[in-house]
Design a protein around this motif. Structure first.
Motif, PDB file in Angstrom:
ATOM      1  N   PRO A 189      40.062  27.546  20.326  1.00  9.28           N
ATOM      2  CA  PRO A 189      38.611  27.515  20.073  1.00  9.28           C
ATOM      3  C   PRO A 189      37.789  27.820  21.319  1.00  9.28           C
ATOM      4  CG  PRO A 189      39.675  25.651  19.002  1.00  9.28           C
ATOM      5  CD  PRO A 189      40.715  26.294  19.876  1.00  9.28           C
ATOM      6  N   LEU A 190      38.225  27.304  22.480  1.00 10.72           N
ATOM      7  CA  LEU A 190      37.524  27.599  23.729  1.00 10.72           C
ATOM      8  C   LEU A 190      37.617  29.086  24.058  1.00 10.72           C
ATOM      9  CD1 LEU A 190      36.079  26.765  26.345  1.00 10.72           C
ATOM     10  CD2 LEU A 190      38.328  26.245  27.324  1.00 10.72           C
ATOM     11  N   TRP A 209      35.225  30.968  21.906  1.00 14.66           N
ATOM     12  CA  TRP A 209      33.843  30.732  22.337  1.00 14.66           C
ATOM     13  C   TRP A 209      33.521  31.593  23.560  1.00 14.66           C
ATOM     14  CZ3 TRP A 209      31.516  28.624  26.740  1.00 14.66           C
ATOM     15  CH2 TRP A 209      30.167  28.279  26.595  1.00 14.66           C
ATOM     16  N   LEU A 210      34.462  31.668  24.503  1.00 13.06           N
ATOM     17  CA  LEU A 210      34.246  32.482  25.698  1.00 13.06           C
ATOM     18  C   LEU A 210      34.231  33.976  25.354  1.00 13.06           C
ATOM     19  CD1 LEU A 210      36.577  30.562  28.188  1.00 13.06           C
ATOM     20  CD2 LEU A 210      34.070  30.559  28.155  1.00 13.06           C
ATOM     21  N   THR A 211      35.071  34.364  24.384  1.00  9.24           N
ATOM     22  CA  THR A 211      35.106  35.772  23.970  1.00  9.24           C
ATOM     23  C   THR A 211      33.791  36.199  23.342  1.00  9.24           C
ATOM     24  OG1 THR A 211      37.499  35.656  23.613  1.00  9.24           O
ATOM     25  CG2 THR A 211      36.318  37.477  22.551  1.00  9.24           C
ATOM     26  N   LYS A 212      33.196  35.310  22.531  1.00 12.00           N
ATOM     27  CA  LYS A 212      31.914  35.615  21.903  1.00 12.00           C
ATOM     28  C   LYS A 212      30.819  35.841  22.943  1.00 12.00           C
ATOM     29  CE  LYS A 212      32.725  33.216  17.522  1.00 12.00           C
ATOM     30  NZ  LYS A 212      32.305  32.085  16.648  1.00 12.00           N
ATOM     31  N   ARG A 213      30.969  35.215  24.094  1.00 15.47           N
ATOM     32  CA  ARG A 213      29.987  35.378  25.158  1.00 15.47           C
ATOM     33  C   ARG A 213      30.389  36.483  26.133  1.00 15.47           C
ATOM     34  NH1 ARG A 213      29.469  31.299  22.520  1.00 15.47           N
ATOM     35  NH2 ARG A 213      27.611  29.977  22.399  1.00 15.47           N
ATOM     36  N   LYS A 214      31.331  37.319  25.675  1.00 18.72           N
ATOM     37  CA  LYS A 214      31.749  38.527  26.394  1.00 18.72           C
ATOM     38  C   LYS A 214      32.288  38.225  27.792  1.00 18.72           C
ATOM     39  CE  LYS A 214      28.531  41.458  23.836  1.00 18.72           C
ATOM     40  NZ  LYS A 214      27.427  42.445  23.911  1.00 18.72           N
ATOM     41  N   ILE A 215      32.970  37.085  27.922  1.00 15.42           N
ATOM     42  CA  ILE A 215      33.635  36.757  29.176  1.00 15.42           C
ATOM     43  C   ILE A 215      35.023  37.384  29.154  1.00 15.42           C
ATOM     44  CG2 ILE A 215      34.567  34.860  30.573  1.00 15.42           C
ATOM     45  CD1 ILE A 215      32.280  33.136  29.564  1.00 15.42           C
ATOM     46  N   PRO A 216      35.425  38.095  30.192  1.00 16.85           N
ATOM     47  CA  PRO A 216      36.733  38.764  30.220  1.00 16.85           C
ATOM     48  C   PRO A 216      37.873  37.789  29.939  1.00 16.85           C
ATOM     49  CG  PRO A 216      35.389  39.502  32.050  1.00 16.85           C
ATOM     50  CD  PRO A 216      34.634  38.378  31.401  1.00 16.85           C
ATOM     51  N   ILE A 274      39.538  35.916  32.899  1.00 14.31           N
ATOM     52  CA  ILE A 274      38.744  34.800  33.423  1.00 14.31           C
ATOM     53  C   ILE A 274      38.902  33.576  32.526  1.00 14.31           C
ATOM     54  CG2 ILE A 274      36.401  33.992  33.920  1.00 14.31           C
ATOM     55  CD1 ILE A 274      35.676  36.778  34.775  1.00 14.31           C
ATOM     56  N   SER A 275      38.936  33.792  31.222  1.00 18.35           N
ATOM     57  CA  SER A 275      39.135  32.691  30.276  1.00 18.35           C
ATOM     58  C   SER A 275      40.481  32.021  30.500  1.00 18.35           C
ATOM     59  CB  SER A 275      39.040  33.209  28.840  1.00 18.35           C
ATOM     60  OG  SER A 275      37.780  33.801  28.594  1.00 18.35           O
ATOM     61  N   ILE A 276      41.511  32.835  30.733  1.00 23.28           N
ATOM     62  CA  ILE A 276      42.853  32.279  30.966  1.00 23.28           C
ATOM     63  C   ILE A 276      42.886  31.492  32.269  1.00 23.28           C
ATOM     64  CG2 ILE A 276      45.257  32.899  31.440  1.00 23.28           C
ATOM     65  CD1 ILE A 276      44.907  35.250  29.532  1.00 23.28           C
ATOM     66  N   ILE A 277      42.222  32.007  33.304  1.00 18.40           N
ATOM     67  CA  ILE A 277      42.164  31.279  34.580  1.00 18.40           C
ATOM     68  C   ILE A 277      41.469  29.934  34.389  1.00 18.40           C
ATOM     69  CG2 ILE A 277      41.126  31.279  36.889  1.00 18.40           C
ATOM     70  CD1 ILE A 277      41.577  34.299  36.986  1.00 18.40           C
ATOM     71  N   LEU A 278      40.400  29.909  33.595  1.00 17.76           N
ATOM     72  CA  LEU A 278      39.689  28.663  33.320  1.00 17.76           C
ATOM     73  C   LEU A 278      40.595  27.667  32.609  1.00 17.76           C
ATOM     74  CD1 LEU A 278      37.064  27.051  33.327  1.00 17.76           C
ATOM     75  CD2 LEU A 278      36.450  28.180  31.169  1.00 17.76           C
ATOM     76  N   VAL A 279      41.358  28.150  31.636  1.00 20.23           N
ATOM     77  CA  VAL A 279      42.293  27.275  30.916  1.00 20.23           C
ATOM     78  C   VAL A 279      43.349  26.727  31.870  1.00 20.23           C
ATOM     79  CG1 VAL A 279      44.120  27.232  29.172  1.00 20.23           C
ATOM     80  CG2 VAL A 279      41.938  28.344  28.663  1.00 20.23           C
ATOM     81  N   PHE A 306      54.079  29.691  29.681  1.00 17.11           N
ATOM     82  CA  PHE A 306      54.084  30.051  28.263  1.00 17.11           C
ATOM     83  C   PHE A 306      52.692  29.941  27.651  1.00 17.11           C
ATOM     84  CE2 PHE A 306      58.779  28.986  28.244  1.00 17.11           C
ATOM     85  CZ  PHE A 306      59.175  30.301  28.044  1.00 17.11           C
ATOM     86  N   VAL A 307      51.902  28.973  28.129  1.00 13.69           N
ATOM     87  CA  VAL A 307      50.519  28.864  27.649  1.00 13.69           C
ATOM     88  C   VAL A 307      49.756  30.150  27.960  1.00 13.69           C
ATOM     89  CG1 VAL A 307      48.300  27.696  28.026  1.00 13.69           C
ATOM     90  CG2 VAL A 307      50.378  26.346  27.712  1.00 13.69           C
ATOM     91  N   VAL A 308      49.955  30.665  29.169  1.00 15.90           N
ATOM     92  CA  VAL A 308      49.300  31.921  29.549  1.00 15.90           C
ATOM     93  C   VAL A 308      49.747  33.055  28.634  1.00 15.90           C
ATOM     94  CG1 VAL A 308      49.087  33.657  31.365  1.00 15.90           C
ATOM     95  CG2 VAL A 308      48.974  31.232  31.945  1.00 15.90           C
ATOM     96  N   LEU A 309      51.031  33.099  28.327  1.00 16.82           N
ATOM     97  CA  LEU A 309      51.548  34.160  27.451  1.00 16.82           C
ATOM     98  C   LEU A 309      50.958  34.063  26.052  1.00 16.82           C
ATOM     99  CD1 LEU A 309      55.338  34.381  28.409  1.00 16.82           C
ATOM    100  CD2 LEU A 309      53.438  35.817  29.173  1.00 16.82           C
ATOM    101  N   TRP A 310      50.848  32.822  25.536  1.00 14.88           N
ATOM    102  CA  TRP A 310      50.253  32.648  24.196  1.00 14.88           C
ATOM    103  C   TRP A 310      48.796  33.102  24.206  1.00 14.88           C
ATOM    104  CZ3 TRP A 310      53.427  32.197  20.377  1.00 14.88           C
ATOM    105  CH2 TRP A 310      54.580  31.408  20.440  1.00 14.88           C
ATOM    106  N   LEU A 311      48.034  32.637  25.196  1.00 14.48           N
ATOM    107  CA  LEU A 311      46.603  32.926  25.221  1.00 14.48           C
ATOM    108  C   LEU A 311      46.320  34.388  25.546  1.00 14.48           C
ATOM    109  CD1 LEU A 311      45.250  29.706  26.999  1.00 14.48           C
ATOM    110  CD2 LEU A 311      45.269  30.238  24.561  1.00 14.48           C
ATOM    111  N   ALA A 312      47.193  35.003  26.341  1.00 11.05           N
ATOM    112  CA  ALA A 312      47.023  36.427  26.652  1.00 11.05           C
ATOM    113  C   ALA A 312      47.577  37.320  25.549  1.00 11.05           C
ATOM    114  CB  ALA A 312      47.716  36.757  27.969  1.00 11.05           C
TER     115      ALA A 312
END
Length: 353
Positions: free
Chosen positions: A45-46, A49-56, A59-64, A156-162
């Motif tokens: 969900p996060l 939300w970040l994608t809707k605000r056109k954040i690369p 950057i979203s993965i780094i934040l996670v 693995f979290v990075v792989l899932w989210l990416a």
């Protein structure tokens, strides 16, 4: 027809033990992979939300990752505090324990008319006081060995989210052939597992806080440790809460007056467990779907045997996942029904928005 049925049964008899063998043998990779899937679902969900605000995406993965690392650092600091707390107060605890246990043994000896204790130092029979702090530090050292698994989980979290590993694509490419069915099932799995993990974390945090405060106000040693202990054990469905209450009650017997204070302490920690585990958790979980108590116990035993403590913690999310999958096919709805049942159920559902 009969020969085909017999062949299928024989294949099933061969395949099921092989699957269990592989699950146990490959636990070093499957545990972080499974845990990372549940963690990634929490962050989806996060990410949206970040994608809707056109954040690369990177950057979203780094934040996670920063959130993940921050949570590990906070956990590490709490463990350090618990370790220091035990090392600093162990002498006072052993003094109390020696007096209490000695008095108890003398009372038993007088009642039975036998003599068991010769040197008056009962505690040394069971525990070496000088090595207690060292042994506890060694136990904490074992926690450091989990760093590799945590790093694998983060990877693995990075792989899932990416989307290098895409759970939706796995579902649609293996189990579900129709796009609508795979999307619908994926959303149900995501919503239900997110709800379960969030509520379980919240309830466990309040339970740990309640145990720690109870120990602090009743002057029971190591309140930070017991709060952390209750928090972690509460993730093991059903049996974790009971075990935490029983072990802490036995520990408190050493320090508290058994005629009054001990009773009030046991009532307090029991009420904390009932309030958060038996009242708050079912309210937050709701009743949209359920798991039979027998299914929960079997799941705990099965995954606990295969993966140990991580298996105990992840057994219910895995069972919820399997139940949702079974519901999608007429051939496996029987298994879903067996998992659900109509009696002795623990309910999980979406949080009310």
């Amino acid at each position: 027809m009969n020969e085909r049925k017999t062949t299928n049964i024989l294949l099933l008899v061969i395949v099921i033990p092989l699957i269990f063998y592989l699950l146990k043998t490959l636990s070093f990779i499957l545990i972080p992979l499974t845990a990372s899937l549940f963690i990634a679902l929490l962050f989806l969900p996060l990410m949206r939300w970040l994608t809707k605000r056109k954040i690369p995406n990177f950057i979203s993965i780094i934040l996670v990752l920063l959130i993940f690392v921050g949570a590990m650092l906070v956990g590490g600091e709490i463990i350090k505090l618990a370790s220091k707390e035990i090392i600093q107060t162990q002498d006072a605890f052993f003094t109390k324990a020696q007096i209490k246990l000695t008095d108890l043994v003398y009372a038993i000896e007088d009642f039975l008319g036998v003599k068991y204790m010769n040197d008056g130092n009962l505690l040394n029979i069971f525990i070496n006081k000088d090595d207690f702090g060292k042994n506890f530090s060694s136990t904490l050292g074992l926690i450091g060995n989990t760093v590799t698994m945590l790093l694998m989980t983060a990877f693995f979290v990075v792989l899932w989210l990416a989307e290098s590993l895409n759970f939706y694509n796995v579902l649609s490419g293996t189990i579900f052939k129709q796009k609508y069915a795979s999307v619908k099932t994926f959303m149900k799995i995501e919503n239900d597992l997110i709800t379960f993990v969030k509520v379980k974390f919240l309830v466990s945090a309040f339970t740990g806080l309640g145990f720690g405060l109870a120990c602090y106000f009743f002057n029971v040693s190591f309140p930070i440790f017991w709060g952390l202990f209750a928090f972690l054990l509460n993730f093991i469905q059903m049996i974790g809460s009971v075990v935490s209450v029983v072990i802490l009650a036995l520990f408190a017997f050493v320090e508290l007056d058994p005629t009054s204070t001990l009773l009030f302490f046991i009532i307090t920690i029991t009420l904390v467990q009932v309030l958060f585990g038996s009242i708050l958790e079912p309210i937050l979980m709701g009743k949209s779907f359920s798991i039979n108590v027998i299914a929960i116990l079997v799941s705990l035993m099965l995954w606990g045997y295969i993966w140990g403590v991580p298996g105990l913690i992840m057994s219910i999310p895995i069972t919820v996942f399997l139940k949702i999958i079974f519901e999608q096919f007429p051939q496996t709805k029987l298994f879903s029904t067996l998992l659900s049942g109509n009696s002795g159920q623990i309910h999980f559902s979406k949080l009310k928005k």
